[in-house]
Design an enzyme around this catalytic site. Structure first.
Site, PDB file in Angstrom:
ATOM      1  N   THR A   1     -15.762 -46.331  15.449  1.00 28.15           N
ATOM      2  CA  THR A   1     -15.737 -46.215  13.947  1.00 28.15           C
ATOM      3  C   THR A   1     -15.910 -44.447  13.779  1.00 28.15           C
ATOM      4  O   THR A   1     -16.741 -43.830  14.413  1.00 28.15           O
ATOM      5  CB  THR A   1     -16.572 -46.758  13.091  1.00 28.15           C
ATOM      6  OG1 THR A   1     -18.016 -46.486  13.518  1.00 28.15           O
ATOM      7  CG2 THR A   1     -16.381 -48.317  13.279  1.00 28.15           C
TER       8      THR A   1
ATOM      9  N   GLU B   1     -12.444 -51.859  13.007  1.00 26.27           N
ATOM     10  CA  GLU B   1     -13.015 -53.530  13.545  1.00 26.27           C
ATOM     11  C   GLU B   1     -11.870 -54.440  13.381  1.00 26.27           C
ATOM     12  O   GLU B   1     -11.877 -55.647  13.899  1.00 26.27           O
ATOM     13  CB  GLU B   1     -14.180 -53.852  12.620  1.00 26.27           C
ATOM     14  CG  GLU B   1     -15.612 -52.985  12.745  1.00 26.27           C
ATOM     15  CD  GLU B   1     -15.475 -51.939  11.869  1.00 26.27           C
ATOM     16  OE1 GLU B   1     -14.401 -51.316  11.592  1.00 26.27           O
ATOM     17  OE2 GLU B   1     -16.503 -51.524  11.487  1.00 26.27           O
TER      18      GLU B   1
ATOM     19  N   LYS C   1     -23.892 -47.176  -9.471  1.00 29.18           N
ATOM     20  CA  LYS C   1     -24.677 -48.316  -9.942  1.00 29.18           C
ATOM     21  C   LYS C   1     -25.136 -47.714 -11.205  1.00 29.18           C
ATOM     22  O   LYS C   1     -26.102 -46.776 -11.247  1.00 29.18           O
ATOM     23  CB  LYS C   1     -25.667 -48.671  -9.048  1.00 29.18           C
ATOM     24  CG  LYS C   1     -25.066 -49.568  -7.911  1.00 29.18           C
ATOM     25  CD  LYS C   1     -25.125 -48.946  -6.672  1.00 29.18           C
ATOM     26  CE  LYS C   1     -24.236 -49.595  -5.565  1.00 29.18           C
ATOM     27  NZ  LYS C   1     -24.111 -48.818  -4.326  1.00 29.18           N
TER      28      LYS C   1
ATOM     29  N   TRP D   1     -21.353 -51.703 -12.412  1.00 30.00           N
ATOM     30  CA  TRP D   1     -20.639 -50.934 -11.233  1.00 30.00           C
ATOM     31  C   TRP D   1     -19.416 -50.212 -11.875  1.00 30.00           C
ATOM     32  O   TRP D   1     -18.770 -50.899 -12.354  1.00 30.00           O
ATOM     33  CB  TRP D   1     -20.392 -51.925 -10.275  1.00 30.00           C
ATOM     34  CG  TRP D   1     -21.468 -52.535  -9.453  1.00 30.00           C
ATOM     35  CD1 TRP D   1     -22.690 -52.240  -9.435  1.00 30.00           C
ATOM     36  CD2 TRP D   1     -21.279 -53.607  -8.343  1.00 30.00           C
ATOM     37  NE1 TRP D   1     -23.414 -53.264  -8.612  1.00 30.00           N
ATOM     38  CE2 TRP D   1     -22.547 -54.104  -8.029  1.00 30.00           C
ATOM     39  CE3 TRP D   1     -20.296 -54.484  -7.673  1.00 30.00           C
ATOM     40  CZ2 TRP D   1     -22.791 -54.722  -6.910  1.00 30.00           C
ATOM     41  CZ3 TRP D   1     -20.428 -55.318  -6.804  1.00 30.00           C
ATOM     42  CH2 TRP D   1     -21.662 -55.513  -6.410  1.00 30.00           C
TER      43      TRP D   1
HETATM   44  P1  ADP Z   1     -14.576 -45.458   8.950  1.00 28.47           P
HETATM   45  O1  ADP Z   1     -15.185 -46.776   8.289  1.00 28.47           O
HETATM   46  O2  ADP Z   1     -15.454 -44.687   9.700  1.00 28.47           O
HETATM   47  O3  ADP Z   1     -14.097 -44.564   7.699  1.00 28.47           O
HETATM   48  P2  ADP Z   1     -12.191 -46.859   9.467  1.00 28.47           P
HETATM   49  O4  ADP Z   1     -11.026 -46.038   9.518  1.00 28.47           O
HETATM   50  O5  ADP Z   1     -12.300 -48.028  10.079  1.00 28.47           O
HETATM   51  O6  ADP Z   1     -13.347 -45.911   9.700  1.00 28.47           O
HETATM   52  O7  ADP Z   1     -12.432 -47.330   7.848  1.00 28.47           O
HETATM   53  C1  ADP Z   1     -12.156 -48.475   7.253  1.00 28.47           C
HETATM   54  C2  ADP Z   1     -12.455 -48.278   5.837  1.00 28.47           C
HETATM   55  O8  ADP Z   1     -11.288 -47.700   5.168  1.00 28.47           O
HETATM   56  C3  ADP Z   1     -12.213 -49.845   4.983  1.00 28.47           C
HETATM   57  O9  ADP Z   1     -13.616 -50.494   5.165  1.00 28.47           O
HETATM   58  C4  ADP Z   1     -11.942 -49.311   3.655  1.00 28.47           C
HETATM   59  O10 ADP Z   1     -13.234 -48.829   3.064  1.00 28.47           O
HETATM   60  C5  ADP Z   1     -11.184 -48.166   3.765  1.00 28.47           C
HETATM   61  N1  ADP Z   1      -9.865 -48.304   3.572  1.00 28.47           N
HETATM   62  C6  ADP Z   1      -8.840 -48.725   4.545  1.00 28.47           C
HETATM   63  N2  ADP Z   1      -7.712 -48.879   4.100  1.00 28.47           N
HETATM   64  C7  ADP Z   1      -7.660 -48.811   2.542  1.00 28.47           C
HETATM   65  C8  ADP Z   1      -7.038 -48.798   1.492  1.00 28.47           C
HETATM   66  N3  ADP Z   1      -5.735 -49.065   1.701  1.00 28.47           N
HETATM   67  N4  ADP Z   1      -7.545 -48.729   0.383  1.00 28.47           N
HETATM   68  C9  ADP Z   1      -8.801 -48.489   0.267  1.00 28.47           C
HETATM   69  N5  ADP Z   1      -9.802 -48.446   1.198  1.00 28.47           N
HETATM   70  C10 ADP Z   1      -9.156 -48.341   2.550  1.00 28.47           C
END
Ligand code: ADP
Length: 538
Positions: free
Chosen positions: A182, A327, A436, A441
């Site tokens: 990640t 993940e 918050k 929220w």
């Molecule tokens: P990191 O967690 O390090 O940024 P990732 O690329 O795995 O790496 O990120 C996943 C996160 O990206 C998700 O948990 C979410 O918060 C955000 N995310 C992914 N796609 C979208 C989307 N279409 N809209 C909003 N948030 C998104």
């Protein structure tokens, strides 16, 4: 009673072989400086076999981790298949991570060999003394080798004399195929270990009509880096179908990308919203012929509705919104409209298209409240998104932080969502990004999306800043659009006010030249929060 079907193992080998047998003349195109490198799936297959032999000679055995530090190129595609198809693990390294995180990741994964693009040598040379397990470095270049790295080889020399066929092993489908960490928005990055089976099934889901609808006639350009969740599985899906692949290499400016779409007649592409915002801005001032493009997939962070609308209305380009994580391989949900929604008023359709969509077939999802109860699918109740399925991680690689994230066979995403009665999820925010305020929220994602709808705004992000009375209040950072009338605080507030309650509006708006981004191009809220932690709101 057992079914009487073959116990056929889902591995990457038949994906590669299918492209070779049925599409030997189809092209894989890579931008290399001012020229383009072109070869076919036949070449890919032969060179991948040569690579497999070379890996054996370097001492790579089943389960060994072999890392790549590379842009999107044909050689990276060879590694995507050559490493896993001999039973080793292809570990893609994020070339934009700070050196200390790269060192942590390489040592944590215990990589045995690193394949590196020549242009990234300075980065690797700097950290090499801290790498404890790496035995060989392989430099991907056509030029003579020039590096201070010990045990360095040239990729082309290494494979040149190897046989162009390989007796691939029959691997069990649950064999690890690749791994990706990640990007470490919180704490040290965590390793996710994909299996052949998960890559195979995920690639199929990319091809579903209700997924990204990829077909054999696609000309697919992954803008999302191959080090970011396997370029969203797009290269595996495209190879499975024998679709043409176009790789931008390190040439990632909006102008480079638009130029490639135009010259290669790209039909399908994917990347994060900040990238498309840059392209949208370019298209406002210059003309390009992007008529080949049927679909532009956006994910990684929320795609503002205004951006989806602008591409469609002004440039006739369909933006498809999708959600996923490292993940989740990453495709978890895709936003395609259901047939009955096509009769809805246009504005309503765009509102839905700005959501993240419904679960891909194969993925199950639910949203849970703080008491561990499932929240109703009413489009209002918020809960943490949890998912499960054949391409969702069951644990992090050698990491205690798995505890609490994979309870009951469900993966807790850390994303707060609502789910409407059609099953469309809407990402409200990440748990840690929500503002918050006085027990309520506020969604930073929604504020950002609305602010980016202002014609004078290029990019916007919203963070929580500490507040003596309300605990936290929203602060917006805005990059004005060049060549447009400069936005004012008042005009932005007036623009978004109809969509929010008064207490949800930002307390202040700061105009900046640029917003810090993460290694994969998302607004880096951890860094921004740190920068503005002492900001005094009016
Ligand atoms: P990191 O967690 O390090 O940024 P990732 O690329 O795995 O790496 O990120 C996943 C996160 O990206 C998700 O948990 C979410 O918060 C955000 N995310 C992914 N796609 C979208 C989307 N279409 N809209 C909003 N948030 C998104």
């Amino acid at each position: 009673m057992q079914g009487l079907m073959m116990d056929y193992q889902l591995t990457l080998r038949p994906i590669l072989e299918r492209a070779y047998r049925f599409y030997p003349k189809r092209e894989v195109v890579t931008k290399v400086g001012a020229t383009t490198h072109r070869y076919t799936y036949r070449d890919l297959y032969h060179r991948t076999a040569q690579l497999a032999h070379a890996l054996g000679k370097l001492g790579v055995r089943e389960s060994d981790r072999v890392a790549t530090l590379a842009w999107n190129t044909y050689r990276h595609l060879e590694l995507y298949f050559g490493i896993p198809c001999i039973g080793a693990v292809c570990h893609t390294l994020n070339l934009r991570l700070p050196p200390d995180q790269l060192i942590y990741i390489i040592n944590h994964a215990a990589d045995k060999v690193i394949f590196v693009d020549a242009s990234l040598l300075p980065l690797l040379e700097k950290i090499a003394p801290h790498l404890k397990t790496v035995e060989h470095f392989v430099v991907m270049t056509d030029a003579p080798l020039q590096t201070s790295l010990p045990n360095a080889h040239s990729y082309e020399d290494l494979i040149a004399t190897e046989p162009t066929h390989y007796d691939w092993p029959d691997l069990p489908e649950n064999t690890a195929a690749s791994m990706c960490y990640t990007s470490g928005t919180t704490g040290e990055p965590k390793g996710v270990l994909y299996s052949h089976r998960s890559c195979y099934l995920h690639a199929m889901s990319v091809c579903f009509g209700d997924g990204l609808g990829m077909t054999t006639n696609e000309i697919m350009m992954p803008v999302v880096p191959m080090f970011h969740v396997l370029a969203w599985g797009l290269p595996y899906a495209a190879t499975m179908l024998g679709a043409v692949q176009v790789f931008p290499g390190p040439h990632m400016t909006p102008r480079d990308l638009v130029g490639l779409i135009e010259s290669e007649r790209v039909t399908l592409t994917g990347g994060v919203p900040t990238l498309w915002l840059g392209i949208l801005n370019l298209l406002e001032t210059e003309k390009f012929d992007l008529s080949s493009l049927r679909s532009m997939v956006v994910g990684g962070s929320a795609a503002p509705q205004s951006m989806i609308e602008a591409f469609q209305k002004r440039h006739n380009i369909r933006v498809v919104h999708a959600w996923g994580m490292t993940e989740t391989s990453p495709l978890g949900t895709v936003c395609n409209l259901k047939r009955e929604m096509l009769d809805l008023p246009e504005e309503e359709q765009y509102r839905i298209r700005a959501k993240q969509g419904i679960a891909s077939p194969g993925v199950e999802l639910r949203a849970m409240d703080e008491d561990g109860k499932e929240v109703p699918w009413d489009g209002k109740a918020m809960g943490e998104l949890q998912v499960r399925g054949p391409w969702i991680a069951s644990a992090y690689y050698n990491d205690e932080r798995s505890v609490g994230r994979f309870d009951d066979g469900w993966f807790r995403t850390g994303d707060v969502v609502t789910i409407d009665d059609d099953g469309y999820i809407h990402i409200v925010d990440r748990t840690k990004d929500l503002v918050k305020s006085g027990g309520e929220w506020i969604s930073t994602v929604e504020l950002e999306g609305a602010i980016m709808g202002h014609p004078g705004v290029l990019e916007a992000t919203v963070i929580a800043v500490p507040h003596p009375k309300w605990q936290e209040r929203p602060l917006a950072l805005v990059v004005p659009r060049p060549n447009a009338e400069a936005p004012t605080k008042e005009s932005i507030i007036a623009h978004i006010a109809p969509r929010f309650a008064k207490w949800q509006l930002p307390d202040d708006i700061v105009f900046v030249e640029a917003i810090p981004k993460t290694s994969v191009g998302k607004f880096d809220k951890k860094v921004i929060r740190e920068q503005y932690k002492d900001y005094v709101l009016p």
